[in-house]
Design a protein around this motif. Structure first.
Motif, PDB file in Angstrom:
ATOM      1  N   SER A  18       0.835  -1.201   0.000  1.00  0.00           N
ATOM      2  CA  SER A  18       0.000   0.000   0.000  1.00  0.00           C
ATOM      3  C   SER A  18       0.868   1.248   0.000  1.00  0.00           C
ATOM      4  CB  SER A  18      -0.918   0.011   1.227  1.00  0.00           C
ATOM      5  OG  SER A  18      -1.561   1.256   1.365  1.00  0.00           O
ATOM      6  N   LEU A  19       0.724   2.078  -1.014  1.00  0.00           N
ATOM      7  CA  LEU A  19       1.494   3.323  -1.090  1.00  0.00           C
ATOM      8  C   LEU A  19       1.069   4.312  -0.006  1.00  0.00           C
ATOM      9  CD1 LEU A  19       3.553   5.125  -2.492  1.00  0.00           C
ATOM     10  CD2 LEU A  19       1.760   5.814  -4.103  1.00  0.00           C
ATOM     11  N   VAL A  24       2.521   7.339   4.844  1.00  0.00           N
ATOM     12  CA  VAL A  24       2.111   7.868   6.148  1.00  0.00           C
ATOM     13  C   VAL A  24       3.095   7.455   7.234  1.00  0.00           C
ATOM     14  CG1 VAL A  24       0.384   7.679   7.985  1.00  0.00           C
ATOM     15  CG2 VAL A  24      -0.342   8.097   5.627  1.00  0.00           C
ATOM     16  N   PHE A  25       3.451   6.173   7.273  1.00  0.00           N
ATOM     17  CA  PHE A  25       4.363   5.711   8.326  1.00  0.00           C
ATOM     18  C   PHE A  25       5.787   6.182   8.093  1.00  0.00           C
ATOM     19  CE2 PHE A  25       0.885   3.085   9.689  1.00  0.00           C
ATOM     20  CZ  PHE A  25       1.100   2.962  11.052  1.00  0.00           C
ATOM     21  N   GLY A  30       9.796   9.509  10.229  1.00  0.00           N
ATOM     22  CA  GLY A  30      10.735  10.585   9.949  1.00  0.00           C
ATOM     23  C   GLY A  30      10.581  11.721  10.948  1.00  0.00           C
ATOM     24  N   LEU A  31       9.326  12.111  11.231  1.00  0.00           N
ATOM     25  CA  LEU A  31       9.068  13.166  12.210  1.00  0.00           C
ATOM     26  C   LEU A  31       9.509  12.742  13.606  1.00  0.00           C
ATOM     27  CD1 LEU A  31       7.809  15.895  12.949  1.00  0.00           C
ATOM     28  CD2 LEU A  31       5.594  14.736  13.155  1.00  0.00           C
ATOM     29  N   ALA A  32       9.182  11.509  13.984  1.00  0.00           N
ATOM     30  CA  ALA A  32       9.569  11.013  15.306  1.00  0.00           C
ATOM     31  C   ALA A  32      11.088  10.990  15.460  1.00  0.00           C
ATOM     32  CB  ALA A  32       9.002   9.607  15.526  1.00  0.00           C
ATOM     33  N   ARG A  65       9.468   0.706   1.120  1.00  0.00           N
ATOM     34  CA  ARG A  65       8.187   0.021   0.913  1.00  0.00           C
ATOM     35  C   ARG A  65       7.269   0.849   0.016  1.00  0.00           C
ATOM     36  NH1 ARG A  65       6.421  -4.377   3.923  1.00  0.00           N
ATOM     37  NH2 ARG A  65       4.193  -4.795   3.725  1.00  0.00           N
ATOM     38  N   ALA A  66       7.307   2.175   0.173  1.00  0.00           N
ATOM     39  CA  ALA A  66       6.525   3.047  -0.697  1.00  0.00           C
ATOM     40  C   ALA A  66       7.005   2.938  -2.138  1.00  0.00           C
ATOM     41  CB  ALA A  66       6.623   4.492  -0.199  1.00  0.00           C
ATOM     42  N   CYS A  67       8.324   2.886  -2.327  1.00  0.00           N
ATOM     43  CA  CYS A  67       8.882   2.732  -3.679  1.00  0.00           C
ATOM     44  C   CYS A  67       8.467   1.395  -4.290  1.00  0.00           C
ATOM     45  CB  CYS A  67      10.404   2.833  -3.637  1.00  0.00           C
ATOM     46  SG  CYS A  67      11.029   4.457  -3.151  1.00  0.00           S
TER      47      CYS A  67
END
Length: 277
Positions: A18-19, A24-25, A30-32, A65-67
């Motif tokens: 799932s893109l 989102v994660f 990245g923010l965390a 995973r997004a890629c």
């Protein structure tokens, strides 16, 4: 419409990643990681460097995973997400071990620790390095069709060892907790819940990591045709969400200002969760 494509003659994915979920994660981790990096530098808690590294690994893993969502026949994104999502708990754990040692030294409770604080970090971190090597070796074999089963066994062995180590670590914390509390009650020293608060966050984060590792063990034991590897949602529920919870919890109840030999932990340290057990 996206289709599941082959890498050579085999499918390296059982589903199309799932893109939206990966993006989102990736952003959340990245923010965390950024806020943890800021907190570490601001408070000069350099022993938390492994924790930040674990966050970086999570962010890289979900970016890969997004890629892979648009290139599910490409080997590199698959390998990157497999390796970088498998290893972060090892780095999170290294910081937890060092927090315990600092808590014990801060309250001058060396006599009540099952293992000397000096050796606690060394023993468990060395064990972490061993599990890191085992798991990374197994993960590296997952892309080779003829060696996938062997890779699964190696990863399971590494995860099993990590579960045992974490159980031993939690036991070590509990023994110190019981002994030191009894000492404080016996000597009627003024109560300061900060040391207990630091131990509480160690219990909470360790439990989340334990649950995640048990899930991963079950995933690899069931194999490529098992329910967990055939579906994507368990990865986000039992891995991503739990590890994000570890990062959020550790940031909120941050173990800063731990000073050896202070006789107790200042109320500014871990004071957001000062619950007496």
């Amino acid at each position: 419409m996206k289709t599941l494509d082959q890498y050579g003659e085999v499918y390296i994915w059982n589903y199309i990643p799932s893109l939206p979920a990966a993006v989102v994660f990736s952003l959340l981790f990245g923010l965390a990681t950024i806020v943890h990096l800021w907190k570490m530098v601001y408070t000069r808690t350099w022993f938390c460097i492994p924790f930040v590294v674990g966050g970086i690994f999570e962010e890289i893993g979900f970016t890969a995973r997004a890629c892979a969502s648009n290139s599910n026949d490409a080997l590199l994104p698959y390998l990157l997400q497999a390796i970088f999502l498998l290893l972060p708990p090892v780095f999170f754990a290294a910081t937890l071990y060092m927090v315990y040692s600092r808590v014990v030294r801060a309250v001058q409770g060396e006599a009540f620790s099952l293992i000397s604080p000096r050796w606690t970090s060394r023993v468990f971190i060395i064990g972490d390095l061993v599990t890191l090597n085992i798991q990374s070796t197994g993960a590296g074999l997952l892309s080779l069709p003829d060696l996938v089963l062997i890779g699964d066994y190696i990863v399971v062995a590494g995860l099993g060892l990590q579960v045992l180590m974490f159980a031993a670590f939690v036991y070590c914390c509990a023994v110190f907790n019981i002994r030191f509390r009894a000492h404080k009650d016996k000597t009627r020293r003024p109560k300061n819940g900060s040391w207990q608060s630091c131990l509480n966050i160690l219990y909470a984060t360790s439990l989340l990591i334990l649950l995640r590792n048990i899930y991963r063990m079950a995933e690899f034991i069931m194999g490529n045709n098992g329910y967990l590897m055939q579906r994507e949602w368990p990865t986000y529920v039992f891995d991503a969400t739990l590890m994000l919870g570890v990062m959020i919890g550790f940031f909120i109840w941050y173990p800063h200002n731990l000073r050896a030999g202070s006789g107790d932990i200042p109320l500014t340290s871990c004071n957001h969760f000062s619950v007496e057990l």
